[in-house]
Design an enzyme around this catalytic site. Sequence first.
Site, PDB file in Angstrom:
ATOM      1  N   TYR A 188      11.971   0.816  85.707  1.00 25.24           N
ATOM      2  CA  TYR A 188      10.599   0.803  86.233  1.00 25.24           C
ATOM      3  C   TYR A 188      10.565   1.133  87.721  1.00 25.24           C
ATOM      4  CZ  TYR A 188       5.985  -0.724  87.573  1.00 25.24           C
ATOM      5  OH  TYR A 188       4.705  -0.747  88.059  1.00 25.24           O
ATOM      6  N   TRP A 223       8.214   3.274  91.234  1.00 22.61           N
ATOM      7  CA  TRP A 223       7.346   4.301  91.805  1.00 22.61           C
ATOM      8  C   TRP A 223       8.154   5.341  92.578  1.00 22.61           C
ATOM      9  CZ3 TRP A 223       1.701   3.990  93.226  1.00 22.61           C
ATOM     10  CH2 TRP A 223       0.991   3.125  92.370  1.00 22.61           C
TER      11      TRP A 223
HETATM   12  N1  LIG Z   1       5.640 -10.956  94.588  1.00 20.58           N
HETATM   13  C1  LIG Z   1       5.147  -9.795  94.131  1.00 20.58           C
HETATM   14  N2  LIG Z   1       5.983  -8.883  93.598  1.00 20.58           N
HETATM   15  C2  LIG Z   1       5.497  -7.700  93.152  1.00 20.58           C
HETATM   16  C3  LIG Z   1       4.108  -7.421  93.225  1.00 20.58           C
HETATM   17  C4  LIG Z   1       3.242  -8.429  93.768  1.00 20.58           C
HETATM   18  O1  LIG Z   1       2.004  -8.259  93.838  1.00 20.58           O
HETATM   19  N3  LIG Z   1       3.795  -9.586  94.228  1.00 20.58           N
HETATM   20  N4  LIG Z   1       3.626  -6.236  92.769  1.00 20.58           N
HETATM   21  C5  LIG Z   1       4.392  -5.553  91.731  1.00 20.58           C
HETATM   22  C6  LIG Z   1       3.917  -4.198  91.515  1.00 20.58           C
HETATM   23  S1  LIG Z   1       2.247  -4.055  91.178  1.00 20.58           S
HETATM   24  C7  LIG Z   1       4.720  -3.107  91.524  1.00 20.58           C
HETATM   25  S2  LIG Z   1       4.059  -1.596  91.037  1.00 20.58           S
HETATM   26  C8  LIG Z   1       6.157  -3.195  91.861  1.00 20.58           C
HETATM   27  C9  LIG Z   1       6.690  -1.978  92.644  1.00 20.58           C
HETATM   28  O2  LIG Z   1       8.057  -1.910  92.542  1.00 20.58           O
HETATM   29  P1  LIG Z   1       8.872  -0.541  92.694  1.00 20.58           P
HETATM   30  O3  LIG Z   1       8.114   0.597  92.136  1.00 20.58           O
HETATM   31  O4  LIG Z   1      10.242  -0.764  92.184  1.00 20.58           O
HETATM   32  O5  LIG Z   1       8.901  -0.394  94.282  1.00 20.58           O
HETATM   33  P2  LIG Z   1       9.222   0.842  95.223  1.00 20.58           P
HETATM   34  O6  LIG Z   1       9.583   0.268  96.542  1.00 20.58           O
HETATM   35  O7  LIG Z   1       8.096   1.801  95.196  1.00 20.58           O
HETATM   36  O8  LIG Z   1      10.524   1.473  94.566  1.00 20.58           O
HETATM   37  C10 LIG Z   1      10.677   2.833  94.303  1.00 20.58           C
HETATM   38  C11 LIG Z   1      12.121   3.233  94.591  1.00 20.58           C
HETATM   39  O9  LIG Z   1      12.274   4.614  94.238  1.00 20.58           O
HETATM   40  C12 LIG Z   1      12.999   5.274  95.266  1.00 20.58           C
HETATM   41  N5  LIG Z   1      12.629   6.694  95.247  1.00 20.58           N
HETATM   42  C13 LIG Z   1      11.585   7.279  95.868  1.00 20.58           C
HETATM   43  N6  LIG Z   1      11.591   8.608  95.641  1.00 20.58           N
HETATM   44  C14 LIG Z   1      12.658   8.860  94.836  1.00 20.58           C
HETATM   45  C15 LIG Z   1      13.189  10.043  94.256  1.00 20.58           C
HETATM   46  O10 LIG Z   1      12.683  11.131  94.430  1.00 20.58           O
HETATM   47  N7  LIG Z   1      14.313   9.898  93.470  1.00 20.58           N
HETATM   48  C16 LIG Z   1      14.906   8.705  93.251  1.00 20.58           C
HETATM   49  N8  LIG Z   1      15.984   8.659  92.470  1.00 20.58           N
HETATM   50  N9  LIG Z   1      14.404   7.569  93.796  1.00 20.58           N
HETATM   51  C17 LIG Z   1      13.307   7.653  94.577  1.00 20.58           C
HETATM   52  C18 LIG Z   1      12.587   4.574  96.529  1.00 20.58           C
HETATM   53  O11 LIG Z   1      13.533   4.801  97.577  1.00 20.58           O
HETATM   54  C19 LIG Z   1      12.482   3.109  96.069  1.00 20.58           C
HETATM   55  O12 LIG Z   1      13.694   2.442  96.217  1.00 20.58           O
HETATM   56  O13 LIG Z   1       6.378  -4.404  92.605  1.00 20.58           O
HETATM   57  C20 LIG Z   1       5.914  -5.571  91.913  1.00 20.58           C
HETATM   58  N10 LIG Z   1       6.348  -6.772  92.620  1.00 20.58           N
HETATM   59  N1  LIG Z   2      -0.960   0.440 101.014  1.00 27.76           N
HETATM   60  C1  LIG Z   2      -0.577   0.151  99.755  1.00 27.76           C
HETATM   61  N2  LIG Z   2      -1.470   0.220  98.756  1.00 27.76           N
HETATM   62  C2  LIG Z   2      -1.097  -0.100  97.477  1.00 27.76           C
HETATM   63  C3  LIG Z   2       0.246  -0.436  97.163  1.00 27.76           C
HETATM   64  C4  LIG Z   2       1.171  -0.513  98.244  1.00 27.76           C
HETATM   65  O1  LIG Z   2       2.357  -0.841  98.059  1.00 27.76           O
HETATM   66  N3  LIG Z   2       0.725  -0.213  99.514  1.00 27.76           N
HETATM   67  N4  LIG Z   2       0.583  -0.711  95.861  1.00 27.76           N
HETATM   68  C5  LIG Z   2      -0.291  -0.223  94.782  1.00 27.76           C
HETATM   69  C6  LIG Z   2      -0.016  -0.910  93.526  1.00 27.76           C
HETATM   70  S1  LIG Z   2       1.461  -0.586  92.740  1.00 27.76           S
HETATM   71  C7  LIG Z   2      -0.902  -1.756  92.916  1.00 27.76           C
HETATM   72  S2  LIG Z   2      -0.543  -2.400  91.383  1.00 27.76           S
HETATM   73  C8  LIG Z   2      -2.176  -2.105  93.550  1.00 27.76           C
HETATM   74  C9  LIG Z   2      -2.397  -3.618  93.473  1.00 27.76           C
HETATM   75  O2  LIG Z   2      -3.705  -3.951  93.657  1.00 27.76           O
HETATM   76  P1  LIG Z   2      -4.157  -5.492  93.569  1.00 27.76           P
HETATM   77  O3  LIG Z   2      -3.312  -6.205  92.592  1.00 27.76           O
HETATM   78  O4  LIG Z   2      -5.631  -5.527  93.327  1.00 27.76           O
HETATM   79  O5  LIG Z   2      -3.827  -5.945  95.043  1.00 27.76           O
HETATM   80  P2  LIG Z   2      -3.067  -7.113  95.831  1.00 27.76           P
HETATM   81  O6  LIG Z   2      -2.853  -6.516  97.190  1.00 27.76           O
HETATM   82  O7  LIG Z   2      -1.885  -7.657  95.115  1.00 27.76           O
HETATM   83  O8  LIG Z   2      -4.132  -8.255  95.914  1.00 27.76           O
HETATM   84  C10 LIG Z   2      -5.415  -8.035  96.451  1.00 27.76           C
HETATM   85  C11 LIG Z   2      -6.018  -9.336  96.915  1.00 27.76           C
HETATM   86  O9  LIG Z   2      -6.261 -10.203  95.817  1.00 27.76           O
HETATM   87  C12 LIG Z   2      -6.420 -11.506  96.345  1.00 27.76           C
HETATM   88  N5  LIG Z   2      -5.995 -12.484  95.345  1.00 27.76           N
HETATM   89  C13 LIG Z   2      -4.731 -12.868  95.045  1.00 27.76           C
HETATM   90  N6  LIG Z   2      -4.755 -13.811  94.056  1.00 27.76           N
HETATM   91  C14 LIG Z   2      -6.052 -14.004  93.748  1.00 27.76           C
HETATM   92  C15 LIG Z   2      -6.748 -14.850  92.821  1.00 27.76           C
HETATM   93  O10 LIG Z   2      -6.147 -15.605  92.060  1.00 27.76           O
HETATM   94  N7  LIG Z   2      -8.103 -14.763  92.783  1.00 27.76           N
HETATM   95  C16 LIG Z   2      -8.805 -13.922  93.591  1.00 27.76           C
HETATM   96  N8  LIG Z   2     -10.131 -13.891  93.460  1.00 27.76           N
HETATM   97  N9  LIG Z   2      -8.193 -13.141  94.482  1.00 27.76           N
HETATM   98  C17 LIG Z   2      -6.841 -13.163  94.561  1.00 27.76           C
HETATM   99  C18 LIG Z   2      -5.557 -11.595  97.579  1.00 27.76           C
HETATM  100  O11 LIG Z   2      -6.288 -12.156  98.655  1.00 27.76           O
HETATM  101  C19 LIG Z   2      -5.113 -10.159  97.806  1.00 27.76           C
HETATM  102  O12 LIG Z   2      -5.191  -9.743  99.152  1.00 27.76           O
HETATM  103  O13 LIG Z   2      -2.182  -1.717  94.916  1.00 27.76           O
HETATM  104  C20 LIG Z   2      -1.764  -0.368  95.119  1.00 27.76           C
HETATM  105  N10 LIG Z   2      -2.036  -0.027  96.502  1.00 27.76           N
HETATM  106 MO   LIG Z   3       1.735  -1.856  90.932  1.00 27.75          MO
END
Ligand SMILES: Nc1nc2c(c(=O)[nH]1)N[C@H]1C(S)=C(S)[C@@H](COP(=O)(O)OP(=O)(O)OC[C@H]3O[C@@H](n4cnc5c(=O)[nH]c(N)nc54)[C@H](O)[C@@H]3O)O[C@H]1N2
Ligand SMILES: Nc1nc2c(c(=O)[nH]1)N[C@H]1C(S)=C(S)[C@@H](COP(=O)(O)OP(=O)(O)OC[C@H]3O[C@@H](n4cnc5c(=O)[nH]c(N)nc54)[C@H](O)[C@@H]3O)O[C@H]1N2
Ligand SMILES: [Mo]
Length: 764
Positions: free
Chosen positions: A109, A111
């Site tokens: 998994y 990005w």
């Molecule tokens: N506590 C907490 N944990 C969370 C979340 C949260 O809200 N709270 N959010 C979750 C969510 S929504 C998500 S989506 C995940 C994200 O988790 P990930 O998608 O695993 O996070 P990234 O840092 O985007 O990792 C992408 C990796 O791909 C590598 N990469 C980039 N380009 C290339 C390429 O061209 N080739 C190769 N081989 N590699 C490349 C980058 O260097 C990086 O290491 O984290 C989750 N974890």
């Molecule tokens: N710049 C930037 N943008 C991103 C990403 C990034 O890495 N960087 N990641 C992308 C990805 S993979 C994803 S999945 C999306 C995630 O998008 P979301 O999951 O919607 O975003 P979060 O930033 O995890 O949380 C947004 C807000 O939700 C509020 N929140 C947390 N828990 C609760 C709750 O229980 N109730 C309520 N009402 N509010 C709560 C917090 O105050 C938090 O700031 O964002 C995307 N956008």
């Molecule tokens: Mo995500």
Amino acid sequence: MNKLTTLGTHFGSYRIESDGDEIVAVHGHELDPHPSDIGQAYLHRSELRVLRPAVRQSWLKDGPGAHPEQRGKEPFVEVEWDRAIDLASDELKRIRSRHGPEALFAGSYGWGSSGRVHAPSALLFRLLRLYGGYTDVWGTYSSSAAEAIVPYFLGMRYHAAIGRGTSWSVISQHTDLFVTFGGLRRSNTEVTYGGQGTHHTQDWMQKARKNGTEFLNIGPIRDDIDLQMNSRWQPIRPGTDVALMLACIHTLLVEDRVDNEFINRYVHGWNRFSAYVMGDSDGQPKSATWASTITGIDAKTIEHLAEEMSTRRTLINVGLSIQRADHGEQSYWAATALACALGQIGLPGGGIAFPFGAQGNVGAGQVRKRVPGIPIPPRPDTQPVISVSRFRELLDHPGQPYDFNGRSGTYPDIKMVWWAGGNPFHHHQNLNELVAAWERPETIVVQEPFWTPTARRADIVLPSSTPLERNDIGGAENMLISHGRAVDPPGDARDDYQILEMVAERLDLQERFTEGRTADEWVELLYELFRAENDWAPDYEEFRDAGYLRHPEMNEMGENEQVFLSEFRSDPAAHPLGTPSGRIELWSETIAVFEYEDCPPHPAWMEPYERLGGPESDRFPLHLVSNQPAVRLHSQYDHTEPSQGSKVAGREPIRIHPEVAKERDISEGEVVRVFNDRGSCLAGAIIDDSLMPEVVQLSTGAWYDPDSTGMCRAGNPNVLTRDKGTSKLAQGPSAHTCLVDIERFPGPAPRVESYDPPQFTNET
Ligand SMILES: Nc1nc2c(c(=O)[nH]1)N[C@H]1C(S)=C(S)[C@@H](COP(=O)(O)OP(=O)(O)OC[C@H]3O[C@@H](n4cnc5c(=O)[nH]c(N)nc54)[C@H](O)[C@@H]3O)O[C@H]1N2
Ligand SMILES: Nc1nc2c(c(=O)[nH]1)N[C@H]1C(S)=C(S)[C@@H](COP(=O)(O)OP(=O)(O)OC[C@H]3O[C@@H](n4cnc5c(=O)[nH]c(N)nc54)[C@H](O)[C@@H]3O)O[C@H]1N2
Ligand SMILES: [Mo]
């Protein structure tokens, strides 16, 4: 003269200026009114590039399974490409013949690149499915709970529901009250998976505001909606939104404000659901008074909110954070139940919306014509599939049974892991538990451009180029991007396509993997496939020269006008939903059959494993919001500017309310220790009254840097989060359910080491 190329990314499109060797400037695309600063990271050369294939010392010396506890600790030996590819391919063959394809985990998994050809995990899936399969994953860390539950009550895939969602132009014309659970963070809307086009969300919000739309932010943090939007803020204890939603429905029921006409025509199961809300089925009315003790919001305010929603054109939005929590499925179902009670679903500017504020493409409508990706063969029938965030359990519990979305299975025994384009030592919950589970496989291969925490914990590291170093094609809502190679890859780094082509050759699959094409030929082919369905698109040369295409159907602000479920509303017999009843289901016979104690057949309040005012809060009085970082994409480029420039005391910043800081004698800029029973980390204090006092906020993505006790010195919140599925239905991640305490860190704080290059040796 400097060269200008175009690059599409998950956070927008750029014009990249290079002098032939180095990137000298990163310009926002000329069509983009608000380019994201995240792309400025490309300006920085990094000592942390993986320059040559590398193998962990003991693994190279003693073979698979040697000293797995040394992963991330002992030095690497750099080897030639041929040797690295032989080692990795021989291991694939050995594992498959000795243990079967399910012993290989390649769910991988993450990005990685937004390009359609060099999409690292897609290429990996393509190759390994040609090779007979592997243990795979379902869902995402982003939205598994929503992805699992939405089809049961709306009869469509979650992502289809987003694509059909009400668009911004309709909202700006019709919505009086935009109620959002989980915010509308501008920084989050800079990003869209697979490619963000031009950035318009903030302009749309301003336009709506000007037209009289009022934004109401229900959540723990005031600036989850830009402060300049003059939005209203209703603080709520995190994880308790469902109680508030149910109490609003209760209020509507007792005040006789429920839209019964809507319920009778469009809703299935209302009577059984409302019996639960009234307390007839369990003895507990879900009244405003009841919800008040759970949410921390007073009963009068709840009643007033219900009344206000029923008298104004109201759109109810649920972000993603509220479903990345224990029983996260319920928040989506209960929000939809509330919208049903209000009866505005299918009307312009009213009803239900998913997940504005989580990505930049939400609200853009669905005319997006995707460039196809490189084809991935179908899954072999025998291939096991687990819910994506149960990965650590998979490693830890071979042979043990699990329940998942109406099925039960047995975890296979994983002997080999192959990861391309993801960073599990950033994204997974309870990282110290993952460290232990990570010792179980015999071999771990990681394809990565950088020495991330995951790459460092691999046995074989295959250095990949970045999207700046190769040609590709990408898509976004309103644009198609021709990615141009701006500079050469450093050292011996190679493109993901090339790397996997070398592996394919060793597996006698080269012809089937490449179909006789180079990566650049695939880029052209994908464009031609797109053009075959879009006769307005120019020929390939012209597209390459321009660097991009704009979709003609999209208006200036990049969207397409539409109203979610308007057809269903206007003629439910002609346009039934895909549910068994054809209606919105607030009681699901299908889910009832599963008999899950943690996911009942109707929207319900279920006590999470911890929350403010509930379980564990006497021991850990603060709720940790680990939201998305504003300055980067997850963990990517955390080691360079602009991310490093955001650090406080050299670590990830944590926002703390002034009262909490005062009680604990913490000053701005100091190092604090954040802790609970699961672990601890250090972070740099920012004192800020935009938070509820009982809430602290530490974004994800700092590079995991445990000391000998497992305390993360860099500030990765996932040493604190719990690794538990949302319920047996989705088995999604529950990172947002997390209580902690904090204290000032006594004495000098230890140095962060995760941004140092790893150690190398020549000894084998
Ligand atoms: N506590 C907490 N944990 C969370 C979340 C949260 O809200 N709270 N959010 C979750 C969510 S929504 C998500 S989506 C995940 C994200 O988790 P990930 O998608 O695993 O996070 P990234 O840092 O985007 O990792 C992408 C990796 O791909 C590598 N990469 C980039 N380009 C290339 C390429 O061209 N080739 C190769 N081989 N590699 C490349 C980058 O260097 C990086 O290491 O984290 C989750 N974890
Ligand atoms: N710049 C930037 N943008 C991103 C990403 C990034 O890495 N960087 N990641 C992308 C990805 S993979 C994803 S999945 C999306 C995630 O998008 P979301 O999951 O919607 O975003 P979060 O930033 O995890 O949380 C947004 C807000 O939700 C509020 N929140 C947390 N828990 C609760 C709750 O229980 N109730 C309520 N009402 N509010 C709560 C917090 O105050 C938090 O700031 O964002 C995307 N956008
Ligand atoms: Mo995500």
